[in-house]
Enzyme design. Sequence first.
Site, PDB file in Angstrom:
ATOM      1  N   HIS A 224       0.914  -1.098   0.092  1.00 53.10           N
ATOM      2  CA  HIS A 224       0.049   0.105   0.089  1.00 53.10           C
ATOM      3  C   HIS A 224       0.865   1.203   0.022  1.00 53.10           C
ATOM      4  CE1 HIS A 224       0.622  -1.074   4.355  1.00 53.10           C
ATOM      5  NE2 HIS A 224       0.961   0.301   4.364  1.00 53.10           N
TER       6      HIS A 224
HETATM    7  C1  T46 Z   1       2.723   0.407   6.897  1.00 54.13           C
HETATM    8  C2  T46 Z   1       3.440  -0.884   7.160  1.00 54.13           C
HETATM    9  C3  T46 Z   1       4.983  -0.365   7.350  1.00 54.13           C
HETATM   10  C4  T46 Z   1      -4.323  -0.743  13.359  1.00 54.13           C
HETATM   11  O1  T46 Z   1      -5.461  -0.865  13.907  1.00 54.13           O
HETATM   12  N1  T46 Z   1      -3.652   0.403  13.888  1.00 54.13           N
HETATM   13  C5  T46 Z   1      -2.461   0.535  13.368  1.00 54.13           C
HETATM   14  O2  T46 Z   1      -1.778   1.696  13.947  1.00 54.13           O
HETATM   15  C6  T46 Z   1      -1.865  -0.361  12.372  1.00 54.13           C
HETATM   16  C7  T46 Z   1      -0.468   0.038  11.713  1.00 54.13           C
HETATM   17  C8  T46 Z   1      -2.608  -1.303  12.000  1.00 54.13           C
HETATM   18  N2  T46 Z   1      -3.928  -1.555  12.392  1.00 54.13           N
HETATM   19  C9  T46 Z   1      -4.558  -2.713  11.896  1.00 54.13           C
HETATM   20  C10 T46 Z   1      -5.112  -2.807  10.564  1.00 54.13           C
HETATM   21  C11 T46 Z   1      -5.414  -4.168  10.049  1.00 54.13           C
HETATM   22  O3  T46 Z   1      -6.357  -4.546  10.395  1.00 54.13           O
HETATM   23  O4  T46 Z   1      -3.792  -3.866  11.907  1.00 54.13           O
HETATM   24  C12 T46 Z   1      -4.011  -4.724  10.959  1.00 54.13           C
HETATM   25  C13 T46 Z   1      -2.734  -5.076  10.138  1.00 54.13           C
HETATM   26  O5  T46 Z   1      -2.315  -3.852   9.438  1.00 54.13           O
HETATM   27  P1  T46 Z   1      -1.854  -3.851   7.752  1.00 54.13           P
HETATM   28  O6  T46 Z   1      -2.529  -5.198   7.260  1.00 54.13           O
HETATM   29  O7  T46 Z   1      -1.934  -2.499   7.376  1.00 54.13           O
HETATM   30  O8  T46 Z   1      -0.265  -4.253   8.077  1.00 54.13           O
HETATM   31  P2  T46 Z   1       0.920  -4.154   7.406  1.00 54.13           P
HETATM   32  O9  T46 Z   1       2.229  -4.819   8.015  1.00 54.13           O
HETATM   33  O10 T46 Z   1       0.697  -4.625   5.796  1.00 54.13           O
HETATM   34  O11 T46 Z   1       1.165  -2.493   7.258  1.00 54.13           O
HETATM   35  C14 T46 Z   1       1.653  -2.061   8.227  1.00 54.13           C
HETATM   36  C15 T46 Z   1       0.977  -0.656   8.519  1.00 54.13           C
HETATM   37  O12 T46 Z   1      -0.527  -0.892   8.623  1.00 54.13           O
HETATM   38  C16 T46 Z   1       1.380   0.380   7.427  1.00 54.13           C
HETATM   39  O13 T46 Z   1       0.891   1.547   7.750  1.00 54.13           O
HETATM   40  O14 T46 Z   1       2.965   1.618   6.414  1.00 54.13           O
HETATM   41  O15 T46 Z   1       3.080  -1.694   8.187  1.00 54.13           O
END
Ligand code: T46
Length: 134
Positions: free
Chosen positions: A50
């Site tokens: 993303h």
């Molecule tokens: C990024 C990369 C480096 C939350 O509720 N609060 C938060 O602060 C974050 C970061 C995530 N979440 C929830 C949203 C999803 O349901 O945690 C779950 C996993 O998040 P995501 O699928 O976006 O995780 P990554 O590892 O793909 O991405 C993360 C960060 O979300 C993103 O901002 O830049 O790490």
Amino acid sequence: MSLIKLIDFPSLGDDRGSLVAIEGNKNIPFDIKRIYYIFGTQKDIARGFHAHKELNQVAICITGKCRMFLDNGNAKEDVWLDSATKGILIDNMVWHEMHEFSDDCVLLVLASAHYDESDYIRDYQCFLRVQKND
Ligand code: T46
């Protein structure tokens, strides 16, 4: 200009061990509003995929390593994050992916804003369209 913007954190170590100090608006180029960390990542799993519309972040592998891939719509580059004294700046509107997490990887991320799902662009074609119109 390279997409990869690394920040070297001085290690304030002594004979007891190492210490890294991180301060918003000092060695991090924004006010830190949120901290999260990723760990226990399963083998062969990649994360990210993303871009953020506004959010700026710095990511540091404080243990282990992973490969960070960045894409601004024109250039694509990747770099290993493999040191507790090396951070990478993830600017807004940069598509990013994290690959090849080591079993022991703990990826610490410092963010310029609170969590807001509406700031994410999770579709790559949509990211390219937004980039072109900027
Ligand atoms: C990024 C990369 C480096 C939350 O509720 N609060 C938060 O602060 C974050 C970061 C995530 N979440 C929830 C949203 C999803 O349901 O945690 C779950 C996993 O998040 P995501 O699928 O976006 O995780 P990554 O590892 O793909 O991405 C993360 C960060 O979300 C993103 O901002 O830049 O790490």
